[in-house]
Design a protein around this motif. Structure first.
Motif, mmCIF file in Angstrom:
data_model
loop_
_atom_site.group_PDB
_atom_site.id
_atom_site.type_symbol
_atom_site.label_atom_id
_atom_site.label_comp_id
_atom_site.label_asym_id
_atom_site.label_seq_id
_atom_site.Cartn_x
_atom_site.Cartn_y
_atom_site.Cartn_z
ATOM 1 N N ASN A 96 -3.887 5.269 0.263
ATOM 2 C CA ASN A 96 -3.747 3.811 0.129
ATOM 3 C C ASN A 96 -3.490 3.349 -1.299
ATOM 4 O O ASN A 96 -3.415 2.142 -1.554
ATOM 5 N N ARG A 145 -2.850 -3.801 -5.034
ATOM 6 C CA ARG A 145 -3.448 -5.128 -5.016
ATOM 7 C C ARG A 145 -4.969 -5.087 -4.848
ATOM 8 O O ARG A 145 -5.677 -5.950 -5.370
ATOM 9 N N ASP A 146 -5.453 -4.065 -4.128
ATOM 10 C CA ASP A 146 -6.821 -4.169 -3.626
ATOM 11 C C ASP A 146 -7.940 -3.655 -4.537
ATOM 12 O O ASP A 146 -8.983 -4.301 -4.643
ATOM 13 N N ARG A 198 -11.345 4.343 0.463
ATOM 14 C CA ARG A 198 -10.694 3.708 -0.689
ATOM 15 C C ARG A 198 -11.641 3.544 -1.881
ATOM 16 O O ARG A 198 -11.223 3.023 -2.913
ATOM 17 N N ARG A 231 -13.195 -7.084 4.478
ATOM 18 C CA ARG A 231 -13.277 -6.345 3.222
ATOM 19 C C ARG A 231 -14.051 -7.062 2.101
ATOM 20 O O ARG A 231 -14.343 -6.443 1.081
ATOM 21 N N ARG A 261 -8.840 -5.300 12.084
ATOM 22 C CA ARG A 261 -7.924 -4.461 11.295
ATOM 23 C C ARG A 261 -6.618 -5.181 10.964
ATOM 24 O O ARG A 261 -6.123 -5.081 9.847
ATOM 25 N N MET A 319 -7.120 -7.649 7.882
ATOM 26 C CA MET A 319 -8.209 -7.122 7.054
ATOM 27 C C MET A 319 -8.470 -7.930 5.786
ATOM 28 O O MET A 319 -9.591 -7.991 5.305
ATOM 29 N N HIS A 320 -7.397 -8.513 5.206
ATOM 30 C CA HIS A 320 -7.548 -9.310 3.976
ATOM 31 C C HIS A 320 -6.936 -10.697 4.183
ATOM 32 O O HIS A 320 -5.999 -10.849 4.986
ATOM 33 N N ASP A 331 -4.766 -12.056 2.399
ATOM 34 C CA ASP A 331 -3.312 -12.069 2.154
ATOM 35 C C ASP A 331 -2.500 -11.443 3.296
ATOM 36 O O ASP A 331 -1.278 -11.411 3.242
ATOM 37 N N GLY A 338 1.467 1.805 6.414
ATOM 38 C CA GLY A 338 0.122 1.745 5.816
ATOM 39 C C GLY A 338 -0.559 0.412 6.027
ATOM 40 O O GLY A 338 -1.678 0.212 5.569
ATOM 41 N N CYS A 340 0.540 -6.744 -1.041
ATOM 42 C CA CYS A 340 -0.449 -5.654 -1.117
ATOM 43 C C CYS A 340 -0.001 -4.551 -2.081
ATOM 44 O O CYS A 340 -0.821 -3.872 -2.681
HETATM 45 N N1 LIG Z 1 -3.926 -6.486 0.589
HETATM 46 C C1 LIG Z 1 -3.706 -5.754 1.673
HETATM 47 O O1 LIG Z 1 -3.728 -6.245 2.784
HETATM 48 N N2 LIG Z 1 -3.565 -4.438 1.518
HETATM 49 C C2 LIG Z 1 -3.223 -3.547 2.565
HETATM 50 C C3 LIG Z 1 -4.160 -2.393 2.630
HETATM 51 C C4 LIG Z 1 -3.818 -1.443 3.731
HETATM 52 C C5 LIG Z 1 -4.696 -0.212 3.746
HETATM 53 N N3 LIG Z 1 -4.223 0.744 4.700
HETATM 54 C C6 LIG Z 1 -6.126 -0.566 4.063
HETATM 55 O O2 LIG Z 1 -6.486 -0.567 5.242
HETATM 56 O O3 LIG Z 1 -6.891 -0.849 3.151
#
Ligand SMILES: NC(=O)NCCC[C@H](N)C(=O)O
Length: 411
Positions: free
Chosen positions: A155, A160-161, A180, A234, A266, A269-270, A272, A393, A399
């Motif tokens: 990842n 971004r995360d 992560r 998250r 899922r 998840m964020h 954004d 992903g 992201c």
């Molecule tokens: N800011 C985002 O939405 N990032 C995408 C993250 C995807 C990654 N596979 C995750 O599940 O954390």
């Protein structure tokens, strides 16, 4: 002194952005582990790299400097002479079963050039890479068919995360899932030791040494004093309140946080993944976060007396945004035009995850053609990038990018 990290909006002209080119870590996925490592499928490496290079070139062609996590990390370790110290921490956080394995991996990884070591840690270490024998019970009894001593970090291309720029500083995040959690260690070392950032007045508003979780996909900079942060799968409500205490006390410039509650699942998840800012008065939104009346639970955090935080509850997100951004009209543009099939399909492939590179100009995935046309119908400049493998992903252009410098908006 101007800070080397400077982001006071979501939409100011993007000057510098942090990327990570997908590497061998995405090839070290198998059907057995991909779910735990937060992937829904296995990308084809040459193609995901081609797509990522196209994304980077698109940004460069639009005047953006692209810098790379993997390069900065290696440079930071050399500049600070902290390769061994970093490796110790990384091994400590990698869930190794025994101290003898720790020692063997340390020897193996330290023998590499710094860049190779960083790339290898990111890619993961297979059990067949080192000749490791041990008589310790933990080693003898550990699962023979698990192929990794150190898991890959597929990842990482979602820069971004693990960290998020915020004014003249950033948060370095405690990530929710173990898959992560090690990622943000790279940024901790980059900020502390890379000559571009070290001792240059970058504020770390929140470090990764917290029990509560926060991820950059939830952190939106609406303007130089208002943030929107998702309460999500998250990011916890408690960590938002902790961050508010720090930002309000340390004269960060931010004096209002909209904590926006989104469903815990899922696909969303964020924040954004369901809501991004495009222009002074325009946002994308996934209708799935609104109830039948169009409402979204929104909590406004503001400084109160004696370091208390005042919290008010609203549900009319559109009005709240209009008020805090001081615009006469505010438009929420539904992903997939709000259609019952197209909206969830395109949202799943990050149709609402736009990256603004200037006011009214966004980079999006080409596969979300309905959402892209809807955006154009509002007069927005939409720059499409190729996305067949990148989207596996579950993240889009926002992201995959961590803005380091944006121009301030004109008032
Ligand atoms: N800011 C985002 O939405 N990032 C995408 C993250 C995807 C990654 N596979 C995750 O599940 O954390």
């Amino acid at each position: 002194m101007t800070s080397p990290v400077h982001v006071t909006s979501e939409i100011g002209t993007l000057k510098t952005v942090l990327l990570k080119r997908p590497g061998k870590e995405v090839e070290n996925l198998t059907p057995d582990i991909m779910g735990r490592l937060l992937f829904d499928d296995i990308p084809y490496l040459p193609e995901i790299q081609r797509e990522h290079d196209f994304f980077a070139k698109t940004l460069q062609d639009n005047g953006v400097e692209t810098i790379y996590l993997e390069t900065l990390a290696a440079e930071a370790l050399d500049a600070g002479n902290v390769k061994e110290e970093f490796l110790e921490k990384m091994l400590d956080e990698s869930g190794l079963v025994s101290s003898t394995l720790h020692a063997a991996l340390k020897e193996y990884l330290l023998s590499m050039e710094t860049q190779d070591m960083v790339d290898k840690i990111m890619a993961g270490v297979r059990t067949n890479e080192i000749d490791y024998k041990s008589n310790a019970l933990v080693d003898l009894s550990s699962s023979e068919d698990y192929p990794f001593f150190m898991d890959p970090m597929p990842n990482l291309y979602f820069t971004r995360d693990p960290a998020a720029s915020m004014g003249d500083g950033l948060t370095i995040n405690r990530m929710t899932f173990a898959a992560r959690r090690r990622e943000s260690l790279f940024m901790e070392y980059i900020m502390e030791f890379h000559p571009r950032f070290a001792n240059k007045g970058v504020n770390v508003w929140r470090s990764r040494n917290h029990l509560d979780r926060m991820e950059g996909g939830d952190e939106l900079i609406l303007n130089d004093h208002v943030l929107a942060i998702g309460i999500s799968q998250r990011t916890s409500a408690r960590s938002i309140e902790e961050l508010a205490q720090v930002l309000f006390a340390k004269h960060s410039g931010f004096d209002k946080i909209l904590a926006i509650k989104i469903p815990n699942n899922r696909a969303m998840m964020h924040l954004d993944t369901v809501f991004t800012m495009i222009d002074y008065d325009k946002f994308t939104i996934h209708p799935g976060i609104q109830d039948n009346g169009g409402n979204v639970d929104t909590f406004i955090l503001e400084p109160g007396k004696d370091n208390h935080i005042n919290i008010s509850h609203r549900t009319d997100l559109q009005n709240v945004l209009r008020e805090v951004l001081k615009v006469p009209e505010l438009i929420l543009i539904p992903v997939g035009n709000g259609d019952a099939v197209v909206a969830p399909r395109e949202q799943w492939n990050d149709g609402s995850n736009t990256l603004a590179i200037a006011p009214n100009t966004v980079v999006t995935y080409n596969r979300n053609y309905v959402s892209n046309e809807v955006l154009r119908s509002y007069g927005i400049k939409v720059i499409e990038v190729i996305s067949a493998e990148l989207s596996r992903g579950r993240g889009g252009p926002r992201c995959m990018s961590m803005p380091i410098v944006r121009e301030d908006l004109k008032k």
